[in-house]
Design a protein around this motif. Structure first.
Motif, short mmCIF file in Angstrom:
data_model
loop_
_atom_site.label_atom_id
_atom_site.label_comp_id
_atom_site.label_asym_id
_atom_site.label_seq_id
_atom_site.Cartn_x
_atom_site.Cartn_y
_atom_site.Cartn_z
N PRO A 149 0.84 -1.19 0.00
CA PRO A 149 0.00 0.00 0.00
C PRO A 149 0.88 1.25 0.00
O PRO A 149 1.92 1.26 0.67
N ASN A 150 0.49 2.26 -0.74
CA ASN A 150 1.32 3.47 -0.75
C ASN A 150 1.06 4.28 0.52
O ASN A 150 0.14 3.98 1.28
N PRO A 151 1.87 5.30 0.80
CA PRO A 151 1.71 6.05 2.05
C PRO A 151 0.31 6.62 2.24
O PRO A 151 -0.17 6.70 3.37
N ASP A 152 -0.34 7.01 1.14
CA ASP A 152 -1.71 7.53 1.26
C ASP A 152 -2.64 6.48 1.87
O ASP A 152 -3.48 6.79 2.71
N ALA A 153 -2.45 5.22 1.42
CA ALA A 153 -3.30 4.16 1.94
C ALA A 153 -3.05 3.94 3.42
O ALA A 153 -3.97 3.70 4.20
N LEU A 154 -1.78 4.05 3.83
CA LEU A 154 -1.46 3.90 5.25
C LEU A 154 -2.10 5.03 6.06
O LEU A 154 -2.64 4.81 7.14
N PHE A 155 -2.06 6.26 5.50
CA PHE A 155 -2.72 7.38 6.17
C PHE A 155 -4.21 7.11 6.33
O PHE A 155 -4.80 7.37 7.38
N MET A 156 -4.80 6.59 5.26
CA MET A 156 -6.23 6.25 5.30
C MET A 156 -6.49 5.25 6.42
O MET A 156 -7.46 5.39 7.19
N GLY A 157 -5.62 4.24 6.54
CA GLY A 157 -5.78 3.25 7.60
C GLY A 157 -5.70 3.87 8.98
O GLY A 157 -6.48 3.53 9.87
N ILE A 158 -4.75 4.80 9.16
CA ILE A 158 -4.61 5.41 10.48
C ILE A 158 -5.80 6.31 10.79
O ILE A 158 -6.30 6.34 11.91
N ARG A 159 -6.31 7.00 9.76
CA ARG A 159 -7.50 7.83 9.98
C ARG A 159 -8.70 6.95 10.35
O ARG A 159 -9.51 7.31 11.20
N ARG A 160 -8.79 5.80 9.69
CA ARG A 160 -9.89 4.89 10.02
C ARG A 160 -9.76 4.38 11.45
O ARG A 160 -10.76 4.22 12.16
N LEU A 161 -8.52 4.12 11.86
CA LEU A 161 -8.31 3.66 13.23
C LEU A 161 -8.70 4.75 14.22
O LEU A 161 -9.35 4.48 15.24
N GLN A 162 -8.36 6.01 13.90
CA GLN A 162 -8.74 7.12 14.77
C GLN A 162 -10.26 7.21 14.89
O GLN A 162 -10.82 7.39 15.98
N GLU A 163 -10.94 7.04 13.73
CA GLU A 163 -12.40 7.10 13.74
C GLU A 163 -12.99 5.97 14.57
O GLU A 163 -13.94 6.16 15.33
N LYS A 164 -12.38 4.80 14.43
CA LYS A 164 -12.85 3.64 15.18
C LYS A 164 -12.70 3.86 16.69
O LYS A 164 -13.62 3.57 17.47
N ILE A 165 -11.55 4.41 17.09
CA ILE A 165 -11.32 4.67 18.51
C ILE A 165 -12.35 5.69 19.03
O ILE A 165 -12.93 5.52 20.10
N ARG A 166 -12.57 6.74 18.22
CA ARG A 166 -13.50 7.78 18.63
C ARG A 166 -14.92 7.22 18.82
O ARG A 166 -15.57 7.44 19.84
N LEU A 167 -15.36 6.43 17.85
CA LEU A 167 -16.71 5.87 17.93
C LEU A 167 -16.84 4.93 19.12
O LEU A 167 -17.83 4.91 19.82
N LYS A 168 -15.80 4.13 19.36
CA LYS A 168 -15.87 3.18 20.47
C LYS A 168 -15.91 3.90 21.80
O LYS A 168 -16.62 3.50 22.72
N ARG A 169 -15.17 5.00 21.91
CA ARG A 169 -15.16 5.73 23.18
C ARG A 169 -16.46 6.48 23.39
O ARG A 169 -16.83 6.77 24.53
N GLU A 170 -17.15 6.80 22.30
CA GLU A 170 -18.47 7.40 22.45
C GLU A 170 -19.54 6.36 22.72
O GLU A 170 -20.72 6.69 22.84
#
Lengths: 226, 142
Positions: A149-170
């Motif tokens: 995966p290119n760096p953009d894809a990795l960024f996308m993955g990290i953003r998705r992880l951030q979103e997942k953490i946020r939703l779970k904490r809510e």
């Protein structure tokens, strides 16, 4: 109140401490928001980089893409990290080491499987020494498909992880991350020697190929055509 | 023991000498004395039994005299037999021979530390042998 890995709600020890003070519960919502903000924007990663995906990870960490600007800093020790990025093929010998490093990371922790090899083994899947996907021995939160995966894809993955953490904490239930389907997944094309299902022509062709090799070696001069 | 090196075409890439197993250490010692101090590689291959040949293994050593003179020593041994180790002459042969033992299953007699080097310590069998099933699953990951 927060939600853990198994989608169970639990009370964070910090809340218990805060609830001892009268009137502090009013600020808990705000505190929770601040804590979530801090958690999602300080995801320090442990790069479990074993092959070419590691190069893409390095590219993502360098100045052109710059992982640091979303608070994702690569650290060299699992004890300071929140996220393990498994970037590369994991072999049978490496798998217990990866598990050990994963166990050394403090909670809360997450894992990103980066690249086809970490997700499913890809075309090394049928090789004797390769683990068919890291989720066979450890939990994975986000899959980032690609080879690599290119760096953009990795960024996308990290953003998705951030979103997942946020939703779970809510306290919102999130869909479990699905492993991307690998099309045409099947058993090895060439069966083992002596298998009843194995094609006799294949056995003979392999045997001929082996026996057709120059068996003698010997001393050859450049003017001799072998 | 002395070998007339003028019979060898030392510059050709494919100059391979087939050496009997019991003469390998003598030949290697002599070549080392002749300036072949650079150990390039040790490789091995397994050949299954056929109508004409029994089950056997090939071991090949390549030695170099700088700047650019090569000689390769090739041995044919029954794959269950041991091959003499050259780790005492060239230290570089140590890990190379361990690798061949690990993957092809050739044992090296006189090797100081013949252990697996690449695969896990509890791995069953030697995967680059022809009789090794390619889809063998390794517990507990497969």
């Amino acid at each position: 109140m927060a939600v853990n890995e198994e989608n169970e709600t639990f009370v964070h020890p910090l809340y218990e401490a805060l609830e001892r003070f009268p009137g502090a519960d009013v600020g808990l919502t705000t505190a929770d928001r601040v804590l979530t903000w801090g958690l999602t924007n300080a995801l320090w990663v442990f790069p479990m980089a074993t092959s070419c995906c590691g190069i893409e990870f390095m590219a993502a960490a360098c100045s052109r893409f710059d992982l640091d600007r979303i608070g994702t800093i690569a650290r060299g020790t699992p004890r300071q990290c929140d996220v393990m990025v498994i970037a590369g093929t994991i072999t049978v010998k490496m798998a217990p080491r990866v598990k050990k490093l994963w166990d050394q990371m403090p909670e809360p922790k997450w894992a990103i499987a980066m690249g086809s090899c970490a997700i499913s083994g890809d075309f090394y899947r049928d090789i004797y020494s390769v683990v068919p996907g890291v989720d066979t021995f450890m939990p994975v939160d986000v899959y980032v498909p690609g080879c690599p995966p290119n760096p953009d894809a990795l960024f996308m993955g990290i953003r998705r992880l951030q979103e997942k953490i946020r939703l779970k904490r809510e306290g919102k239930w999130t869909e479990p991350e699905l492993r991307p389907d690998t099309p045409g997944l099947r058993s090895p094309a060439i069966g083992r020697l002596g298998d009843p299902g194995r094609d006799a022509c294949t056995s003979q062709a392999q045997l001929d190929a082996v026996l057709g090799l120059d068996p003698g070696g010997g001393l050859r001069r450049p003017d001799q055509k072998s | 023991m002395s070998i007339d090196l003028s019979h060898f075409d030392l510059v050709a890439e494919n100059d391979i000498v087939v050496v009997p197993v019991d003469k390998l250490v003598d030949v290697a010692t002599y070549l080392r004395g002749q300036g072949f101090e650079y150990f390039v590689y040790c490789c091995a291959a397994h050949y299954p039994a056929s109508e004409s040949e029994p089950d056997r293994a090939l071991v090949e050593y390549r030695l170099r005299r700088l700047p650019a003179e090569d000689v390769a020593l090739r041995l044919w041994i029954p794959s269950s037999d041991a091959c003499p180790s050259l780790a005492g002459l060239w230290q570089a042969a140590d890990w190379q021979e361990r690798e061949q033992f690990d993957l092809v299953g050739v044992r090296f007699a006189g090797h100081p530390d013949l252990r697996r080097i690449m695969l896990p310590e509890d791995w069953p069998g030697h995967p680059l042998r022809r009789d090794y099933a390619i889809d063998t699953r390794h517990f507990p990951w497969r």
